[in-house]
Design a protein around this motif. Structure first.
Motif, PDB file in Angstrom:
ATOM      1  N   ARG A 324      27.316-102.513  21.410  1.00 51.74           N
ATOM      2  CA  ARG A 324      28.383-101.531  21.212  1.00 51.74           C
ATOM      3  C   ARG A 324      29.275-101.903  20.033  1.00 51.74           C
ATOM      4  N   GLN A 325      29.675-103.170  19.957  1.00 48.79           N
ATOM      5  CA  GLN A 325      30.580-103.585  18.880  1.00 48.79           C
ATOM      6  C   GLN A 325      29.930-103.394  17.498  1.00 48.79           C
ATOM      7  N   ILE A 326      28.657-103.761  17.402  1.00 49.57           N
ATOM      8  CA  ILE A 326      27.970-103.649  16.112  1.00 49.57           C
ATOM      9  C   ILE A 326      27.753-102.184  15.754  1.00 49.57           C
ATOM     10  N   GLY A 327      27.291-101.401  16.723  1.00 49.28           N
ATOM     11  CA  GLY A 327      27.066 -99.987  16.456  1.00 49.28           C
ATOM     12  C   GLY A 327      28.328 -99.278  16.009  1.00 49.28           C
ATOM     13  N   ASN A 328      29.428 -99.513  16.720  1.00 49.67           N
ATOM     14  CA  ASN A 328      30.689 -98.864  16.360  1.00 49.67           C
ATOM     15  C   ASN A 328      31.169 -99.276  14.972  1.00 49.67           C
ATOM     16  N   ALA A 329      31.112-100.579  14.690  1.00 53.25           N
ATOM     17  CA  ALA A 329      31.640-101.089  13.421  1.00 53.25           C
ATOM     18  C   ALA A 329      30.853-100.562  12.227  1.00 53.25           C
ATOM     19  N   PHE A 330      29.526-100.622  12.294  1.00 52.63           N
ATOM     20  CA  PHE A 330      28.718-100.222  11.142  1.00 52.63           C
ATOM     21  C   PHE A 330      28.594 -98.707  11.034  1.00 52.63           C
ATOM     22  N   ASN A 331      28.526 -98.007  12.162  1.00 51.25           N
ATOM     23  CA  ASN A 331      28.526 -96.541  12.108  1.00 51.25           C
ATOM     24  C   ASN A 331      29.812 -95.998  11.510  1.00 51.25           C
ATOM     25  N   SER A 332      30.932 -96.662  11.794  1.00 55.45           N
ATOM     26  CA  SER A 332      32.220 -96.186  11.273  1.00 55.45           C
ATOM     27  C   SER A 332      32.281 -96.265   9.755  1.00 55.45           C
ATOM     28  N   LYS A 333      31.450 -97.118   9.158  1.00 60.70           N
ATOM     29  CA  LYS A 333      31.386 -97.241   7.698  1.00 60.70           C
ATOM     30  C   LYS A 333      30.241 -96.433   7.098  1.00 60.70           C
ATOM     31  N   GLY A 334      29.554 -95.682   7.943  1.00 55.46           N
ATOM     32  CA  GLY A 334      28.436 -94.888   7.440  1.00 55.46           C
ATOM     33  C   GLY A 334      27.205 -95.710   7.141  1.00 55.46           C
ATOM     34  N   LEU A 335      27.119 -96.891   7.742  1.00 52.36           N
ATOM     35  CA  LEU A 335      25.985 -97.778   7.508  1.00 52.36           C
ATOM     36  C   LEU A 335      25.043 -97.755   8.700  1.00 52.36           C
ATOM     37  N   PRO A 336      23.736 -97.912   8.465  1.00 51.95           N
ATOM     38  CA  PRO A 336      22.810 -98.002   9.589  1.00 51.95           C
ATOM     39  C   PRO A 336      23.068 -99.283  10.376  1.00 51.95           C
ATOM     40  N   PRO A 337      23.180 -99.200  11.715  1.00 52.23           N
ATOM     41  CA  PRO A 337      23.436-100.414  12.500  1.00 52.23           C
ATOM     42  C   PRO A 337      22.393-101.498  12.275  1.00 52.23           C
ATOM     43  N   ALA A 338      21.182-101.105  11.865  1.00 50.07           N
ATOM     44  CA  ALA A 338      20.125-102.097  11.633  1.00 50.07           C
ATOM     45  C   ALA A 338      20.588-103.199  10.699  1.00 50.07           C
ATOM     46  N   ILE A 339      21.319-102.829   9.650  1.00 50.16           N
ATOM     47  CA  ILE A 339      21.733-103.839   8.683  1.00 50.16           C
ATOM     48  C   ILE A 339      22.729-104.822   9.295  1.00 50.16           C
ATOM     49  N   GLY A 340      23.563-104.339  10.235  1.00 44.67           N
ATOM     50  CA  GLY A 340      24.507-105.232  10.909  1.00 44.67           C
ATOM     51  C   GLY A 340      23.796-106.220  11.813  1.00 44.67           C
ATOM     52  N   PHE A 341      22.808-105.742  12.576  1.00 43.25           N
ATOM     53  CA  PHE A 341      22.046-106.627  13.448  1.00 43.25           C
ATOM     54  C   PHE A 341      21.266-107.660  12.636  1.00 43.25           C
ATOM     55  N   ILE A 342      20.606-107.214  11.571  1.00 38.63           N
ATOM     56  CA  ILE A 342      19.745-108.117  10.806  1.00 38.63           C
ATOM     57  C   ILE A 342      20.567-109.159  10.057  1.00 38.63           C
ATOM     58  N   LEU A 343      21.722-108.766   9.515  1.00 37.41           N
ATOM     59  CA  LEU A 343      22.576-109.754   8.855  1.00 37.41           C
ATOM     60  C   LEU A 343      23.000-110.847   9.833  1.00 37.41           C
ATOM     61  N   ALA A 344      23.338-110.460  11.063  1.00 36.22           N
ATOM     62  CA  ALA A 344      23.740-111.449  12.061  1.00 36.22           C
ATOM     63  C   ALA A 344      22.578-112.371  12.421  1.00 36.22           C
ATOM     64  N   ILE A 345      21.361-111.807  12.525  1.00 38.86           N
ATOM     65  CA  ILE A 345      20.193-112.647  12.831  1.00 38.86           C
ATOM     66  C   ILE A 345      19.920-113.614  11.693  1.00 38.86           C
ATOM     67  N   SER A 346      19.928-113.103  10.462  1.00 39.30           N
ATOM     68  CA  SER A 346      19.591-113.966   9.321  1.00 39.30           C
ATOM     69  C   SER A 346      20.640-115.041   9.084  1.00 39.30           C
ATOM     70  N   GLU A 347      21.917-114.744   9.402  1.00 35.79           N
ATOM     71  CA  GLU A 347      22.981-115.714   9.169  1.00 35.79           C
ATOM     72  C   GLU A 347      23.122-116.726  10.311  1.00 35.79           C
TER      73      GLU A 347
END
Length: 490
Positions: A324-347
């Protein structure tokens, strides 16, 4: 010859300014035709020209006074023919200001005028910038509070060299008396040090194979860091791209390392050469940008494949807790949530790191960047580091600003390549990218752009890790995992 010069607090600027009121990358002066433009790089405290705030690109006129920070002023002087470029001698006036002598021939001189409200606020005493057909040599002199940072340049090996056996690393050094040791890194991992001039070291694949995880045939990046005698540690800007040909087959080398081939429960993870890394990577890029036009060079594919070993773990269950936190944060910026999840995994692979006050949770956004850009307020920054909601919001804001720096999600790879650096520094990368690719004809081929040398040294590792993390998480069965695809969360 350079067509631009950057001014800021970071030591790799053309003109570094030791002033906390100056941003890391504060302002850019760029030659366009016969004009010279001043571009403020979204600095925190702004830039003044002749006492007026710069709100857009500003054409500089002869004698303009540029102010950055509270105590640093730069005089822009043009008094010559742009067809020539000669060295200019800078004199110091009795009042302490620095001006070019009359009758000198070069075209453009910028002189920092040190205003001394107190001895503590002394600035670099002399900086001259000479402009001919393009902005040219930068001359430095410093005050008693600090000298010129020592620097090295690689003599061998050269970019493009194929490494098949032991080879010496030779460098040319400036300021050797201030160097405690030179540290050599391959793909960002330290493997050798040299404490005495001429600071030579050995690059031996046989020995490196026991020091560096995942070392295989393919392309690798050689860099260096200087440890100064005053304790300062200074990464060098030069990056050497090398091709390694290992004597043992790649599959045998990987399979022989039990620590790299054991799964989450200790069992063996099968080597999966059948996974079409190139196709999986293209699909991931299309998921994020909506475009299917990206080119994945075989060398980039090899780099991604090599790093998939680091992400063959089940992250979906951990990631689901923050859906929920990732979806809300990245959707609010018009970004696909996928990029938020993958950045967290890679980091961070969604693993809690030890308590830190320098980076934000799973996304590892540097605190300094978050404060400079106003993503957090100083009084809330410490509590936001471990808070999933706030750290996701910070990561989304930072990622969105990086993507916008490069013109939108079509160029998201370059935002990923610059992840972890300031927006002003990313803007410099964008400017250099536009110079080597003005019509965007090669931007779809990340490897080709990488070879042009315009990207930061960690760009290859960040992009390869991003795609490795993403394709394993989205296609777990192709990599011997039984978890659900990451897309089940968004």
């Amino acid at each position: 010859m350079y067509r631009e010069a950057s001014i800021g607090r970071a030591p790799d600027n053309s003109i570094p300014i030791d002033d906390q009121m100056v941003s890391q990358y504060h302002v850019l002066i760029e030659r366009r035709g016969d004009a010279f433009l001043l571009i403020d790089l979204d600095s925190t405290n702004g830039t003044l020209v002749n006492g007026e705030a710069v709100r857009s690109d500003k054409v500089l006129e002869n004698g303009d006074q540029i102010q950055v920070g509270e105590v640093t002023r730069i005089q822009f002087v043009y008094d010559g023919d742009l067809s020539q470029s000669q060295e200019r001698i800078i004199d110091q006036a009795p009042d302490g200001s620095i001006e070019a002598p009359h009758g000198a021939d070069p075209e453009v001189t910028q002189s920092i005028i040190a205003r001394r409200p107190s001895p503590v606020l002394m600035i670099a005493a002399v900086i001259a910038l000479i402009v001919g057909i393009a902005v040219g040599t930068v001359l430095y002199a410093t005050n008693s509070l600090g000298g010129i940072d020592p620097e090295i340049r690689f003599l061998s090996p050269e970019t493009g060299t194929t490494i098949r056996g032991a080879q010496p690393i030779r460098v040319e050094a400036d300021g050797t008396r201030d160097i405690d040791e030179v540290i050599y890194l391959l793909d960002g991992i330290e493997f050798a040090t040299a404490a005495h001039p001429p600071f030579e070291a050995a690059l031996d694949p046989a020995q490196l194979n026991t020091r560096i995880r995942n070392l295989t045939s393919g392309n690798h990046v050689l860099t260096a860091t200087i440890q100064q005698k005053n304790g300062k540690r200074e990464p060098q800007q030069e990056t050497i791209y090398l091709a390694f040909e290992m004597s043992a087959p790649v599959e045998d080398t990987v399979a022989s390392r039990n620590d790299l081939t054991s799964g989450p429960s200790g069992g063996s993870i099968p080597n999966t050469p059948s996974a079409d890394v190139a196709s999986l990577s293209r699909n991931l890029a299309a998921t994020i940008s909506g475009k299917g036009w990206y080119e994945f060079d075989t060398q980039l594919v090899d780099e991604i494949r090599r790093r998939t070993l680091d992400y063959r773990i089940d992250v979906t269950s951990d990631a689901s807790r923050y859906r929920r936190q990732i979806g809300n944060a990245f959707n609010s910026k018009g970004l696909p949530p996928a990029i938020g999840f993958i950045l967290a995994i890679s980091e961070s692979r969604f693993k809690e790191s030890p308590s830190s006050t320098e980076k934000f949770s799973f996304w590892q956004v540097p605190r300094q960047i978050a404060l400079e850009q106003g993503y957090v307020l100083p009084e809330e920054s410490l509590g936001a580091f471990s808070d999933a909601k706030r750290s996701a919001e910070v990561a989304a804001a930072y990622t969105n600003d990086l993507i916008n720096t490069f013109g939108g999600t079509d160029n998201f790879m370059y935002a990923v390549a610059c992840y972890g650096i300031s927006l002003s520094q990313a803007a410099i990368v964008r400017t250099r990218l536009e110079e080597v690719d003005p019509d965007s004809s090669i931007r779809r081929d990340f490897w080709r752009v990488l070879r042009s040398g315009v990207l930061p040294r960690e760009a290859l590792d960040r992009v390869a890790r991003f795609f490795a993390a993403g394709i394993v998480a989205e296609n777990p069965k192709s990599f011997g995992l039984s978890s659900s695809p990451l897309s089940a969360l968004y």
